[in-house]
Structure formats: C-alpha cells, structure tokens
Scaffold this motif. Structure first.
Motif, PDB file in Angstrom:
ATOM      1  N   VAL A  99       0.839  -1.186   0.000  1.00 43.75           N
ATOM      2  CA  VAL A  99       0.000   0.000   0.000  1.00 43.75           C
ATOM      3  C   VAL A  99       0.880   1.244   0.000  1.00 43.75           C
ATOM      4  O   VAL A  99       1.598   1.486   0.964  1.00 43.75           O
ATOM      5  CB  VAL A  99      -0.911   0.046   1.247  1.00 43.75           C
ATOM      6  N   VAL A 100       0.826   2.002  -1.084  1.00 45.91           N
ATOM      7  CA  VAL A 100       1.501   3.294  -1.099  1.00 45.91           C
ATOM      8  C   VAL A 100       0.542   4.270  -0.463  1.00 45.91           C
ATOM      9  O   VAL A 100      -0.586   4.419  -0.934  1.00 45.91           O
ATOM     10  CB  VAL A 100       1.796   3.748  -2.538  1.00 45.91           C
ATOM     11  N   THR A 101       0.935   4.909   0.601  1.00 42.88           N
ATOM     12  CA  THR A 101      -0.049   5.760   1.280  1.00 42.88           C
ATOM     13  C   THR A 101       0.600   6.858   2.096  1.00 42.88           C
ATOM     14  O   THR A 101       1.762   6.786   2.480  1.00 42.88           O
ATOM     15  CB  THR A 101      -0.950   4.891   2.193  1.00 42.88           C
ATOM     16  N   HIS A 102      -0.192   7.920   2.331  1.00 44.39           N
ATOM     17  CA  HIS A 102       0.206   8.976   3.259  1.00 44.39           C
ATOM     18  C   HIS A 102      -0.640   8.900   4.512  1.00 44.39           C
ATOM     19  O   HIS A 102      -0.495   9.700   5.414  1.00 44.39           O
ATOM     20  CB  HIS A 102      -0.025  10.347   2.633  1.00 44.39           C
ATOM     21  N   ASP A 103      -1.589   7.946   4.505  1.00 42.24           N
ATOM     22  CA  ASP A 103      -2.604   7.910   5.542  1.00 42.24           C
ATOM     23  C   ASP A 103      -2.110   7.089   6.743  1.00 42.24           C
ATOM     24  O   ASP A 103      -2.312   5.882   6.817  1.00 42.24           O
ATOM     25  CB  ASP A 103      -3.870   7.293   4.935  1.00 42.24           C
ATOM     26  N   LEU A 104      -1.445   7.767   7.669  1.00 42.86           N
ATOM     27  CA  LEU A 104      -0.842   7.053   8.801  1.00 42.86           C
ATOM     28  C   LEU A 104      -1.882   6.358   9.661  1.00 42.86           C
ATOM     29  O   LEU A 104      -1.643   5.300  10.227  1.00 42.86           O
ATOM     30  CB  LEU A 104      -0.035   8.032   9.660  1.00 42.86           C
ATOM     31  N   GLU A 105      -3.077   6.944   9.722  1.00 43.47           N
ATOM     32  CA  GLU A 105      -4.123   6.341  10.514  1.00 43.47           C
ATOM     33  C   GLU A 105      -4.476   4.962   9.934  1.00 43.47           C
ATOM     34  O   GLU A 105      -4.660   3.982  10.660  1.00 43.47           O
ATOM     35  CB  GLU A 105      -5.352   7.253  10.491  1.00 43.47           C
ATOM     36  N   PHE A 106      -4.523   4.907   8.611  1.00 47.15           N
ATOM     37  CA  PHE A 106      -4.830   3.645   7.954  1.00 47.15           C
ATOM     38  C   PHE A 106      -3.699   2.634   8.175  1.00 47.15           C
ATOM     39  O   PHE A 106      -3.936   1.465   8.467  1.00 47.15           O
ATOM     40  CB  PHE A 106      -5.067   3.873   6.457  1.00 47.15           C
ATOM     41  N   VAL A 107      -2.471   3.108   8.059  1.00 49.23           N
ATOM     42  CA  VAL A 107      -1.323   2.227   8.290  1.00 49.23           C
ATOM     43  C   VAL A 107      -1.402   1.631   9.696  1.00 49.23           C
ATOM     44  O   VAL A 107      -1.207   0.433   9.899  1.00 49.23           O
ATOM     45  CB  VAL A 107       0.005   3.001   8.127  1.00 49.23           C
ATOM     46  N   ALA A 108      -1.744   2.494  10.665  1.00 49.82           N
ATOM     47  CA  ALA A 108      -1.803   2.035  12.049  1.00 49.82           C
ATOM     48  C   ALA A 108      -2.899   0.999  12.256  1.00 49.82           C
ATOM     49  O   ALA A 108      -2.750   0.082  13.057  1.00 49.82           O
ATOM     50  CB  ALA A 108      -2.034   3.230  12.976  1.00 49.82           C
ATOM     51  N   THR A 109      -4.016   1.121  11.535  1.00 51.14           N
ATOM     52  CA  THR A 109      -5.110   0.182  11.774  1.00 51.14           C
ATOM     53  C   THR A 109      -4.946  -1.131  11.019  1.00 51.14           C
ATOM     54  O   THR A 109      -5.561  -2.112  11.384  1.00 51.14           O
ATOM     55  CB  THR A 109      -6.481   0.756  11.357  1.00 51.14           C
ATOM     56  N   CYS A 110      -4.156  -1.132   9.941  1.00 46.11           N
ATOM     57  CA  CYS A 110      -4.281  -2.296   9.072  1.00 46.11           C
ATOM     58  C   CYS A 110      -2.969  -2.943   8.625  1.00 46.11           C
ATOM     59  O   CYS A 110      -2.949  -4.124   8.304  1.00 46.11           O
ATOM     60  CB  CYS A 110      -5.143  -1.854   7.902  1.00 46.11           C
ATOM     61  N   CYS A 111      -1.852  -2.208   8.628  1.00 44.54           N
ATOM     62  CA  CYS A 111      -0.646  -2.783   8.024  1.00 44.54           C
ATOM     63  C   CYS A 111       0.189  -3.569   9.041  1.00 44.54           C
ATOM     64  O   CYS A 111       0.225  -3.234  10.221  1.00 44.54           O
ATOM     65  CB  CYS A 111       0.203  -1.686   7.401  1.00 44.54           C
ATOM     66  N   HIS A 112       0.858  -4.616   8.554  1.00 43.16           N
ATOM     67  CA  HIS A 112       1.734  -5.403   9.420  1.00 43.16           C
ATOM     68  C   HIS A 112       3.105  -4.757   9.548  1.00 43.16           C
ATOM     69  O   HIS A 112       3.805  -4.967  10.519  1.00 43.16           O
ATOM     70  CB  HIS A 112       1.924  -6.805   8.833  1.00 43.16           C
ATOM     71  N   ARG A 113       3.474  -4.017   8.498  1.00 45.70           N
ATOM     72  CA  ARG A 113       4.834  -3.515   8.435  1.00 45.70           C
ATOM     73  C   ARG A 113       4.786  -2.224   7.644  1.00 45.70           C
ATOM     74  O   ARG A 113       3.951  -2.076   6.756  1.00 45.70           O
ATOM     75  CB  ARG A 113       5.682  -4.557   7.690  1.00 45.70           C
ATOM     76  N   ALA A 114       5.659  -1.291   7.975  1.00 49.57           N
ATOM     77  CA  ALA A 114       5.726  -0.054   7.197  1.00 49.57           C
ATOM     78  C   ALA A 114       7.178   0.231   6.868  1.00 49.57           C
ATOM     79  O   ALA A 114       8.035   0.164   7.739  1.00 49.57           O
ATOM     80  CB  ALA A 114       5.128   1.101   7.977  1.00 49.57           C
TER      81      ALA A 114
END
Lengths: 467, 229
Positions: A435-450
C-alpha cells in the motif's frame, strides 16, 4: 446561515434546515460521514452550490451581514476564499508566480501591490524558491500551499476549505496545519470541511457534526476531545490523535518470500530515479510503502507491476523471475484515479471484463457492498464506491501481489474501515499487499509492516518505519 | 545557440498566417514547402529538434503520398490519409509550442489583440488541459495493460475504453477547474491586471512582417500555378 436548505438540480437534497452562526475569527471544523452534506455546506458559503452547480436554495446565507443570494460568484469571491480537495485541478497558470497572482490580477489589483505582497508573503512562508517552478512539477502539498497563498494576496477575511489535506502526505498535512494556525493568529475566519481531524484538534474552536444533511451536534474542542474512540468510529469519524504506529511484523513463516527485489535500478536517459533498491515481502503481508512525495514510490510500483522496465536488478515472484511484461499478469496495480481505471458499462460488466468466467462475482460484490449497484454505470458511483469496484476487480484477478496507490485518500472513517476489512481478507488468502499511502491512521489500523523509501548520499533504500 | 523570445501576439499572428495557408493553398508541394521557413522560425526559438522531427515526418509522408498516389484505388485511400496528415503538419508546428505557453500570458496576449473574451476562454482552458489529458491517457493505457484488455486487434473497443474515461474524467476536472476559477474572480467584468511584461519589440515586427509577406507570396504563386494549369 438562517434555516438553509439546498437541493441540487438533479433532485438530491443535500442540506436541510441548517442554522449556523460563525463568528469573526472563529475556526470551525465540519465533519461527518461521506455524503452527509458537509461539502455542500462549504459550497453554500462560497456560492458555488447555487451559482455553479445549480439547485434550489432555501433560507438565507449572510456573509458579513450581506445576503449572498443575489451576488455573482466573483462578488462572493471578493469576500470568501475557497480551497479545494484536489490541488491538481484548481490551478490555472503553469508558473507558480503567475498562479499566485491569478486571483489578484482578476480583481484588478495594481501590479506593484501584487508583486510587493507576493514577495513578502512567500518570503514569510519560506516559499520563495518555488516561485519560478512549474505548477505541474510541484507536490500536492506545495500546490495546496500555492492555492492558499493566492487567496492571501487579495487579503480575504474568510476561508472555506474543502478537505484540503485529502491528497497530502504527513509532512504536507503538518505544513497545512501550521499555515492554518497562522490564519487563526491573524484573526481570519476559517471554515474547514475535513475527514482527517488529528491535525486540527489544536486549532478548532468548534466542531460541527453533520448527518444526512442536518447539523446533528455542535461540539466545542473539549467536548469533542472527551468522546471515546469507539463513539468516534460509530460516528464514522477519523481519529483525533496523531496516529502512532505500533506494528507487529509477522515475518515470513518458513518458505521463500513471495516478492524479492534485488538491486533495482531505474532512470530516464541520464537521470537516475533510483538505484540499488532491495525489498522483500511475504505471503499474507500487508506492507505500507511510505516516503515523501516524488521520491519514486509510484515508479517503484510501476516497475513491480511490469508497466516500466527496470534498468538493472531482479524481481523474483514466488521463486520465479518472469520478464518485465509478464509481471503484468502476476501482479495487480490499483492506481489513484479510480475513474480512469473503469471501462465497463455497468458494475457487473466491469467485473466480467477480461475474465473468462462470472463465477464468484456475486460474492465479491457482496463482500464490498456493491451488490445492490450491479446495474449502475461505474461513472455514476461515488468516489468510495468506484474505489471499491476497482478493488473488486483486483480481487477477482487472483494475482499474488496486489499493489494499491493511496486507497484511502478522501475516505471517511467508515469507508476506511471497509478497506481495512477487504485487505485483511486478501491477506488471509495469502496475497501480498503493498500500500503506497500517506494515511498514517490507515497504516496504524491495518498494516503489518511499514517501510520508508529514503535517499542518502545518492543511495536509495527502504528503511523500517520508526516513529 | 541563438535563442529568441518572440512576443506571444506575434506568435499568434504567425499561427493565423499558417492556418490561412492550410485552407487557402491547394497545391501540396507548394504548401508543404512552408515547413522550411517554419523550421527557421522554430530553430530561432531553440525548438529545432521539435521542428526537425516534423520536417522529417513531412518528408516521409510526402514520399509515401507520391508513391501511393498512382497505385490503384485502395492505395489511394492511404494516399488521402497521408495528404491529410501532411496538411496538418505546418499547423502543428505553430500550434504545438503554444501549448507550453502560460495560460495567463495567453489570456493577456489575446486580450491585448482585442479578442472577445467568450472566444478565448475556451482556448485557455484547452491549454490548461493538455498536460492533464496527457497524464490521464497514460494512466488509462496502464490500467488496460494491468487488466489485460488492451488489444490492437480490437482497435474500436480499445478506442472506446480510452475515450470514455478521458471524457468522463475531463468533464469532472473541467467542472472543478472552472469552479475554482469562478471563486477567484475570472468572470469579473472590467480590466484585469497582469504582472508579466509584454512588449512588442523590433524582432516581433520583423516576424509579423515576414509571415504576412510570405503568406501573400504563397497565395500569389498559388494563383499563378492555377493559371498555368
């Protein structure tokens, strides 16, 4: 605003009996789920609702005590500045300097006055080095700044901003927040319609929560901050705190990585875009690709997806190394503008395009909440629905590596959660999701790794996120 | 390298001359020879690579046309297509560079030429749109590739797949752009100021003089050729 209602020409009622007083110098944030009427509220204030999009206005809108109903748009524009969601479709000039002067020129300000203010304000904001650049070459954040500065030159007292952070990265959002705090100190009246709330909590005087065209509740800052996260989620709102990432990397549980990139290099003729990038991902992983605008995240994804040919390096998918064009069949890249990626004449046809069978279509549409829209033309869907339709196609493609570019930009809390659920299902099926994203809130809720794409002394590398 | 900057108004007059010729000069050999003075005109502005590409294209098309012309009916159709494209090349040489101009400059220049506003607003919109459409087009082609539905064997379908999203997207962007422009006073009646310098220099007069003169000469030669036939 006194008892304002608004119905668009197409018959859709967007606002019902809105009564709202905004004091001079007040900082007002308007929020609510997608389709709650908050954008129309902004448009009623800057006149676009009735002067441009057309429709029936009930009640009265007074700006500085004057009824705007009889005014031309340019007359309202002399009182109210407007900044919109998509920075790339609100500028006219090619050169930054000309764009900043555009409104001032239209209002016939003397050349000397424009130039004096232009130099002063851009120097104050540290933008002087941008002045001779091409608007198209700027990042979204910079474009958004230019839009705001253009309004500052004509010194308007009231600002209406419609989701100004929707296309901005974390840094751009922060810069926007700083600019808005400057407005507050200068005593300007700010009305801002927004999904992303965390960067505004320190600035807002009041928060207006809208639901189905009405103002449901008006909170002051303290009242809003005391609402629990669960209630916010139920209201369809996004978080009020700066998102903190606490990710738990799952690592590859045995076996080979599903995606293995080694020493990837790419460039146009003489100019290198990046070189020597290494990257690894496993089955079932949801990985956020972060990094500032323009560093090459999208180019990296285009190469993975076989849309561009790498100069050097290897890309191994599940142990095999296909040619670059073959990667087009092994990966699926969902780009940003959903409307440019939909070709069918109906939702169900869209899902059938290019596939041999219709099997499983029903359940895919069902799972993404599109089942009732089967017969509609994709162009008539809302932004969030278009996004989900192209996501449905990506699921049907059944490819192992799925790449999404900004899947949550402009989505409210509710739709963001739907995207999260969708990604988690794909992950459970063993797909690898980037996921290419700027949405840190989304990263925090859904991603395993950043991971963050960085450059240091002409060396590019992915760094694990460290907040 | 010589680099000359001409006033936009002078460039518009050159464009006007060439479009007049495109419609008024029927003899294709005579007409196409205009690419040579145009080459010099563009080379003076450091755009000689752009110009050279078009000169070469014109050469290839002209040769094709001359060969195909006398080779039966089917080939004649191709010959006509060559001819059509050939005829548009000089126009593309003068109009192409205008797409890189600043829309605000274009508004200014057209205003000073006393062009009516309702006529030139669409032109400036077009100039603003060009880069956007170019970018959108590449996104669409990429999306088609990813979906595996880009097919050269079905040109009509591919055309539909590209045109429909471009049109839908463009109308969306056009709406947003004009909404933004309206709130920023673009329709305000009365004089709009400009922060740019605009001066008609000697070289601009020379350019206008030569392009007008050349148009007249071409027109006279064309008449002469007609009489000879």
């Amino acid at each position: 605003m006194e008892n304002v209602s608004f119905t668009y020409e197409q018959g859709q009622t967007a606002l019902k009996n809105i009564t709202l007083d905004v004091k001079k110098g007040e900082f007002l944030v308007v929020g609510g789920k997608s389709g709650c009427g908050k954008t129309t509220l902004g448009r009623v204030i800057n006149g676009l609702a009735f002067g441009f999009y057309r429709g029936k206005l009930g009640g009265k809108v007074l700006v500085d005590g004057e009824d705007t109903a009889g005014m031309a748009l340019w007359e309202i524009g002399e009182r109210v500045a407007s900044v919109f969601q998509d920075p790339s479709s609100q500028f006219f000039a090619h050169r930054v300097r000309d764009e900043i002067a555009f409104a001032a020129e239209n209002y016939g300000l003397e050349k000397e006055i424009i130039l004096e203010r232009l130099d002063r304000i851009t120097a104050e904001l540290g933008m002087a080095d941008l002045l001779d650049k091409d608007m198209f070459s700027l990042s979204s954040g910079e474009q958004q700044k230019v839009a705001i500065v253009s309004a500052l030159i004509i010194d308007l007292p009231i600002f209406v901003l419609d989701e100004p952070s929707a296309n901005l990265d974390a840094e751009g959002t922060e810069a926007l927040g700083r600019m808005l705090s400057l407005f507050k100190r200068q005593g300007k009246t700010v009305i801002i319609v927004e999904h992303r709330l965390y960067y505004l909590t320190g600035l807002m005087d009041r928060f207006v929560y809208m639901n189905q065209g009405r103002i449901q509740t008006v909170y002051n800052r303290e009242e809003l901050l005391s609402i629990s996260q669960e209630t916010l989620t139920a209201m369809g709102l996004r978080t009020l705190q700066t998102p903190m990432l606490s990710l738990n990397s799952r690592g590859c549980k045995g076996g080979q990585p599903s995606l293995d990139v080694k020493e990837l290099t790419f460039g146009y003729s003489k100019k290198a875009v990046f070189s020597g990038i290494n990257f690894e991902a496993c089955k079932g992983e949801i990985i956020a690709l972060l990094g500032r605008n323009g560093i090459g995240k999208t180019t990296f994804c285009k190469i993975l997806a076989g849309l561009l040919k790498e100069k050097h390096g290897s890309i191994t998918l599940n142990g095999k190394t296909p040619g670059w064009k073959q990667r087009q069949r092994k990966t699926f890249f969902v780009m940003q503008e959903a409307e440019l990626q939909l070709f069918g004449e109906s939702v169900s046809e869209e899902l059938a395009l290019g596939f041999r069978t219709n099997e499983g279509d029903e359940s895919i549409l069902e799972s993404l909440g599109l089942a009732d829209l089967k017969e509609l033309h994709p162009a008539t869907l809302s932004g969030g629905q278009k996004q989900r339709l192209i996501q449905a196609v990506s699921k049907k493609s059944d490819r192992d590596i799925l790449i999404f570019d900004e899947p949550t930009s402009g989505l409210d809390g509710e739709n963001m959660l739907k995207t999260k659920v969708f990604f988690e299902k794909l992950s459970a099926e063993g797909k690898t999701i980037l996921v290419v994203t700027h949405d840190l809130e989304f990263v925090a809720t859904c991603c395993h790794r950043a991971v963050v794409l960085k450059i240091k002394e002409n060396e590019w590398f992915f760094d694990e996120w460290d907040s | 390298m010589i680099s000359m900057v001409f006033d936009l108004r002078a460039k518009f007059i050159v464009a006007l001359c060439v479009s007049t010729m495109t419609f008024a000069i029927y003899d294709i050999l005579l007409f196409i020879s205009v690419i040579f003075p145009l080459f010099i005109y563009l080379a003076l502005q450091e755009q000689w690579i752009f110009a050279l590409k078009r000169v070469v294209a014109a050469g290839v098309l002209l040769t094709l046309f001359l060969i195909l012309q006398n080779m039966g009916i089917i080939n004649n159709v191709y010959a006509v297509v060559c001819l059509l494209i050939l005829r548009l090349i000089p126009l593309s040489m003068v109009l192409g560079p205008l797409f890189d101009e600043n829309p605000a400059d274009v508004i200014g220049a057209l205003e000073k030429l006393r062009f009516p506003r309702p006529l030139f607003m669409p032109i400036t919109f077009m100039l603003r749109f060009y880069p956007t459409v170019k970018k959108d087009f590449s996104t669409i082609v990429n999306a088609l590739k990813i979906r595996g539905i880009l097919s050269i064997r079905k040109p009509l379908l591919t055309l539909e797949y590209t045109l429909v999203p471009i049109l839908i997207r463009s109308s969306l962007v056009a709406d947003r752009l004009s909404a933004a422009a309206e709130t920023r006073g673009i329709s305000r009646p009365g004089l709009h100021t400009t922060i740019r310098e605009m001066t008609f220099k000697t070289r601009d007069y020379v350019l206008v003089f030569f392009s007008t003169l050349l148009t007249i000469i071409y027109f006279l030669i064309e008449k002469g050729v007609d009489i000879l036939w």
